[in-house]
Design an enzyme around this catalytic site. Structure first.
Site, PDB file in Angstrom:
ATOM      1  N   VAL A 119      -9.834  -3.189   0.883  1.00 27.33           N
ATOM      2  CA  VAL A 119     -10.303  -4.542   0.586  1.00 27.33           C
ATOM      3  C   VAL A 119     -10.092  -5.484   1.779  1.00 27.33           C
ATOM      4  O   VAL A 119      -9.219  -5.251   2.618  1.00 27.33           O
ATOM      5  CB  VAL A 119      -9.586  -5.112  -0.661  1.00 27.33           C
ATOM      6  CG1 VAL A 119      -9.928  -4.290  -1.891  1.00 27.33           C
ATOM      7  CG2 VAL A 119      -8.078  -5.175  -0.462  1.00 27.33           C
TER       8      VAL A 119
ATOM      9  N   ASP B 210       0.860  -1.178   0.000  1.00 31.82           N
ATOM     10  CA  ASP B 210       0.000   0.000   0.000  1.00 31.82           C
ATOM     11  C   ASP B 210       0.906   1.241   0.000  1.00 31.82           C
ATOM     12  O   ASP B 210       1.462   1.581  -1.041  1.00 31.82           O
ATOM     13  CB  ASP B 210      -0.922  -0.099   1.231  1.00 31.82           C
ATOM     14  CG  ASP B 210      -1.973   0.991   1.296  1.00 31.82           C
ATOM     15  OD1 ASP B 210      -2.430   1.448   0.246  1.00 31.82           O
ATOM     16  OD2 ASP B 210      -2.355   1.378   2.419  1.00 31.82           O
TER      17      ASP B 210
END
Ligand code: IMP
Ligand code: MG
Length: 179
Positions: free
Chosen positions: A152, A102
């Protein structure tokens, strides 16, 4: 499907076939070597379990746990090792395995820590990558899927330590983390 999930991004079957491909690539790249697979807990535990069963030839598996002092859906730049490795990385070909890349803070920090311990090589395998979120100069050698900037869950990925057991990956309804 799950009532807190807005949409399914990858089904169990899609994940399975992509993990097979990555396992195949790793088997080729590390043929006749004995890589040390390092799973980053907790998020990677499902991916590691599936991935190592697709690797042909020798490998060893160990785990590290880190906390990134993140709140909610963001990690911070401050990473702390909660559980260290049991196996020495000195002169080893290591493959760091995480659920998702990320900001890159976690893997950037871990690469620096592990580099100082003298491994022969460091590679990175992630199931998911959100390139648009990157804050540190880090790229994975093996990536399952690139995804947009959405939060997610499933297949090991959690929100508030929930949803890790879902066998698919889906986008969490924003009202779950905004409440
Ligand atoms: P980074 O240090 O910002 O690259 O964050 C890596 C960690 O943040 C991952 O190992 C996950 O635990 C967590 N993370 C980042 N994005 C998501 C997401 O969309 N769902 C669940 N966890 C995430
Ligand atoms: Mg995690």
């Amino acid at each position: 499907m799950h009532e807190d999930v807005k949409k399914v991004l990858f089904t169990a079957a899609e994940i399975n076939s992509r993990v097979r491909e990555i396992g195949c690539d790793i088997s080729t790249d590390f043929q006749d070597k004995n890589p040390l697979i390092i799973g980053i807990l907790n998020g990677s535990f499902v991916f590691v379990a599936d991935l190592v069963r697709q690797i042909e030839g020798r490998c060893q598996v160990d785990f590290m746990a880190v906390s990134s002092y993140g709140s909610g859906t963001e990690s911070s730049g401050r990473v702390k090792i909660i559980k260290d490795l049991s196996i020495s990385v000195k002169d080893r070909d290591i493959i760091l395995v995480d659920d998702i890349l990320d900001s890159g803070n976690t893997l950037y920090y871990l690469c620096q820590v592990l580099e100082a311990r003298g491994p022969a090589s460091i590679s990175i395998a992630v199931l998911l990558d959100k390139p648009s979120r990157r804050a540190k100069p880090i790229t994975a050698n093996y990536t399952g899927f690139e995804i947009p900037d959405e939060f997610v869950v499933g297949y090991g990925l959690d929100y508030d330590d929930k949803y890790r057991n879902l066998d698919f990956i889906g986008v969490l309804k924003p009202e779950i983390y905004n409440k």
